[in-house]
Scaffold this active site. Sequence first.
Site, PDB file in Angstrom:
ATOM      1  N   HIS A 316       0.862  -1.105  -0.002  1.00  0.00           N
ATOM      2  CA  HIS A 316       0.062  -0.136   0.084  1.00  0.00           C
ATOM      3  C   HIS A 316       0.881   1.296  -0.100  1.00  0.00           C
ATOM      4  O   HIS A 316       1.991   1.342   0.517  1.00  0.00           O
ATOM      5  CB  HIS A 316      -0.949  -0.002   1.225  1.00  0.00           C
ATOM      6  N   ASP A 373      -8.026  -5.599   0.347  1.00  0.00           N
ATOM      7  CA  ASP A 373      -8.372  -6.348  -0.897  1.00  0.00           C
ATOM      8  C   ASP A 373      -8.069  -7.700  -0.609  1.00  0.00           C
ATOM      9  O   ASP A 373      -8.559  -8.666  -1.373  1.00  0.00           O
ATOM     10  CB  ASP A 373      -8.024  -5.815  -2.236  1.00  0.00           C
TER      11      ASP A 373
HETATM   12  N1  CMC Z   1       4.310  -7.424  -4.918  1.00  0.00           N
HETATM   13  C1  CMC Z   1       5.581  -7.353  -5.084  1.00  0.00           C
HETATM   14  N2  CMC Z   1       6.291  -6.408  -4.993  1.00  0.00           N
HETATM   15  C2  CMC Z   1       5.578  -5.055  -4.603  1.00  0.00           C
HETATM   16  C3  CMC Z   1       4.137  -4.942  -4.527  1.00  0.00           C
HETATM   17  C4  CMC Z   1       3.516  -6.393  -4.558  1.00  0.00           C
HETATM   18  N3  CMC Z   1       2.259  -6.399  -4.096  1.00  0.00           N
HETATM   19  N4  CMC Z   1       3.751  -3.826  -4.196  1.00  0.00           N
HETATM   20  C5  CMC Z   1       4.882  -3.101  -4.183  1.00  0.00           C
HETATM   21  N5  CMC Z   1       5.976  -3.931  -4.652  1.00  0.00           N
HETATM   22  C6  CMC Z   1       7.550  -3.443  -4.591  1.00  0.00           C
HETATM   23  C7  CMC Z   1       7.613  -2.624  -5.707  1.00  0.00           C
HETATM   24  O1  CMC Z   1       8.171  -3.425  -6.958  1.00  0.00           O
HETATM   25  C8  CMC Z   1       8.805  -1.745  -5.327  1.00  0.00           C
HETATM   26  O2  CMC Z   1      10.021  -2.401  -5.435  1.00  0.00           O
HETATM   27  P1  CMC Z   1      11.184  -1.428  -5.744  1.00  0.00           P
HETATM   28  O3  CMC Z   1      11.484  -0.491  -4.782  1.00  0.00           O
HETATM   29  O4  CMC Z   1      12.282  -2.354  -5.856  1.00  0.00           O
HETATM   30  O5  CMC Z   1      11.045  -0.866  -7.006  1.00  0.00           O
HETATM   31  C9  CMC Z   1       8.371  -1.441  -3.836  1.00  0.00           C
HETATM   32  O6  CMC Z   1       7.676  -2.271  -3.544  1.00  0.00           O
HETATM   33  C10 CMC Z   1       7.387  -0.116  -3.717  1.00  0.00           C
HETATM   34  O7  CMC Z   1       6.226  -0.289  -4.589  1.00  0.00           O
HETATM   35  P2  CMC Z   1       5.691   0.872  -5.319  1.00  0.00           P
HETATM   36  O8  CMC Z   1       4.803   0.422  -6.803  1.00  0.00           O
HETATM   37  O9  CMC Z   1       6.687   1.965  -5.729  1.00  0.00           O
HETATM   38  O10 CMC Z   1       4.840   1.261  -4.273  1.00  0.00           O
HETATM   39  P3  CMC Z   1       3.481   2.086  -4.524  1.00  0.00           P
HETATM   40  O11 CMC Z   1       3.208   3.116  -3.253  1.00  0.00           O
HETATM   41  O12 CMC Z   1       3.747   3.219  -5.671  1.00  0.00           O
HETATM   42  O13 CMC Z   1       2.263   1.085  -4.937  1.00  0.00           O
HETATM   43  C11 CMC Z   1       0.472  -0.331  -4.618  1.00  0.00           C
HETATM   44  C12 CMC Z   1       1.428   0.922  -3.947  1.00  0.00           C
HETATM   45  C13 CMC Z   1      -0.727  -0.769  -3.922  1.00  0.00           C
HETATM   46  C14 CMC Z   1      -0.051   0.065  -6.070  1.00  0.00           C
HETATM   47  C15 CMC Z   1       1.365  -1.485  -4.758  1.00  0.00           C
HETATM   48  O14 CMC Z   1       1.708  -2.091  -3.536  1.00  0.00           O
HETATM   49  C16 CMC Z   1       0.664  -2.685  -5.548  1.00  0.00           C
HETATM   50  O15 CMC Z   1       0.708  -2.793  -6.594  1.00  0.00           O
HETATM   51  N6  CMC Z   1       0.084  -3.701  -4.861  1.00  0.00           N
HETATM   52  C17 CMC Z   1      -0.773  -4.793  -5.342  1.00  0.00           C
HETATM   53  C18 CMC Z   1      -2.308  -4.295  -5.878  1.00  0.00           C
HETATM   54  C19 CMC Z   1      -2.949  -4.000  -4.591  1.00  0.00           C
HETATM   55  O16 CMC Z   1      -3.067  -4.883  -3.914  1.00  0.00           O
HETATM   56  N7  CMC Z   1      -3.876  -2.730  -4.669  1.00  0.00           N
HETATM   57  C20 CMC Z   1      -4.568  -2.633  -3.738  1.00  0.00           C
HETATM   58  C21 CMC Z   1      -4.236  -1.287  -2.665  1.00  0.00           C
HETATM   59  S1  CMC Z   1      -5.245  -1.229  -1.381  1.00  0.00           S
HETATM   60  C22 CMC Z   1      -6.986  -0.641  -1.792  1.00  0.00           C
HETATM   61  C23 CMC Z   1      -7.007   0.450  -2.265  1.00  0.00           C
HETATM   62  O17 CMC Z   1      -7.036   1.272  -1.453  1.00  0.00           O
HETATM   63  O18 CMC Z   1      -7.257   0.596  -3.595  1.00  0.00           O
END
Ligand code: CMC
Length: 449
Positions: A316, A373
């Site tokens: 998140h 989720d």
């Molecule tokens: N699985 C594997 N690696 C992950 C994941 C994951 N689910 N989420 C983040 N990472 C890694 C990502 O690759 C990155 O690695 P690095 O620093 O080496 O590049 C690091 O963690 C930080 O990730 P980010 O994408 O920069 O973080 P963000 O804050 O931009 O993204 C997120 C947050 C929710 C989009 C992401 O964690 C994700 O895609 N999760 C899966 C989708 C999900 O479950 N979404 C529901 C969110 S909760 C409901 C809502 O409020 O909508």
Amino acid sequence: MADYEDKNTLEKPYTLFNNETGVSFEIPIIKSTDGPDVLDIRKLHEETGLFSYDPGFTSTASCDSSITYIDGNKGILRHRGYDINDLARKSDFLEVCYLLLHGDLPSPEDRKKFINVITTHTMLHEQLVNLYRGFRRDAHPMAIMVGVVGALSAFYHDSTDFSDLNQRMIACHRLIAKIPTIGAMAYKYSVGQPFVYPKNNLSYAENFLYMTFSVPTDDFNINPKIVKAMDKFFILHADHEQNASTSTVRLAGSSGANPFACIAAGIASLWGPAHGGANEAVIKMLEEIGDVSNIPKFINKAKDKNDPFRLMGFGHRVYKNYDPRAAVMKESAHEVLEVLEVDDPLLKIALELEKIALKDSYFIEKKLYPNVDFYSGFMLKALGFPTSMFTVLFAIGRTVGWISQWKEMIEDPINKIGRPRQLYKGHRSREYQIESSREKKSIFNWLWK
Ligand code: CMC
């Protein structure tokens, strides 16, 4: 209002200093009532000619708000000061709606009035039924939601003038009241069953389940524990501060667009798998994993930088700790499965996946925990919703958050059109010249000769 009073007191400012030009810029600090204070850079461009750069808004507060507070490191979520755990366990969805919209819990009399006004606005204009019939039966229900909610502005002209407080409130009530009807009709349309009209003697959650699952040929009886679980699901999704869909609603509304169009924009933004679409994606992912023995392979895929796969339902932007909503949702999902005597093999995979991921150094270092989720899909699946409806349910719960945030923005004296700037990386000025080679190759030159 006492605890808001110190909000605008400035502390000793930060100073930006450019060694080359000797120009300095003092950045005032605005105090929050809780959580990080902010640097007020509104005059940055005017005084320095610079923009700030923050793709994805990781360090930017886009507005001030008194609705929802999150402390991502401690796993805290509060609405108007009340903890989400207390609200989920002790309150009910319509009370939470009132709280988000009005700022305080209702008195018994206000509660009664509010329930009455929402209950009596649940029907849709009959002409909207024709709109549904224009969609393909296999349309994704979120596509129908975007279309029908956007179309509400064509049916309820008398609540689109947001400068009128009365119209604003009517629009808020209409959206909260009608969104379950719209969602249930999207489901009915997809399965080819007749639409079911709302019933005023049912609670919000029960009415939604009734419109979704009842058929004219049978009586409708539902276990009160299931109704409670549905209501809790809506509470857990009611608001979440300035997330992608809420920011979309605010940005759309900042131009003066009507509230129905703004909420349709929010629904479109919610649909993505990185946001509300994740609940649908979790179940698809678990089906793909298929067996506990395959979990290590998928964990490795999630850790592989060259593989786009991510563990859906994990991570998140704000929570760097267990999502407080996930804990309540996990409990609720277990309860529903127990009441309905459902033994879902995917749950076994999910529990094992959670256990392995929470011990893995990659997930620990990046602070990736299960989010809301991760467990909601089990509950919804056990209740009989197809996966394509999962994000619709999220949208039903979130509508009150969107509309409360929209209302707060409209009523904010600082309300300005949202207009971010950019770091331009394209060509500098070029002289316009038609290349002679391109002219010769063009088929139109040949055709028009
Ligand atoms: N699985 C594997 N690696 C992950 C994941 C994951 N689910 N989420 C983040 N990472 C890694 C990502 O690759 C990155 O690695 P690095 O620093 O080496 O590049 C690091 O963690 C930080 O990730 P980010 O994408 O920069 O973080 P963000 O804050 O931009 O993204 C997120 C947050 C929710 C989009 C992401 O964690 C994700 O895609 N999760 C899966 C989708 C999900 O479950 N979404 C529901 C969110 S909760 C409901 C809502 O409020 O909508």
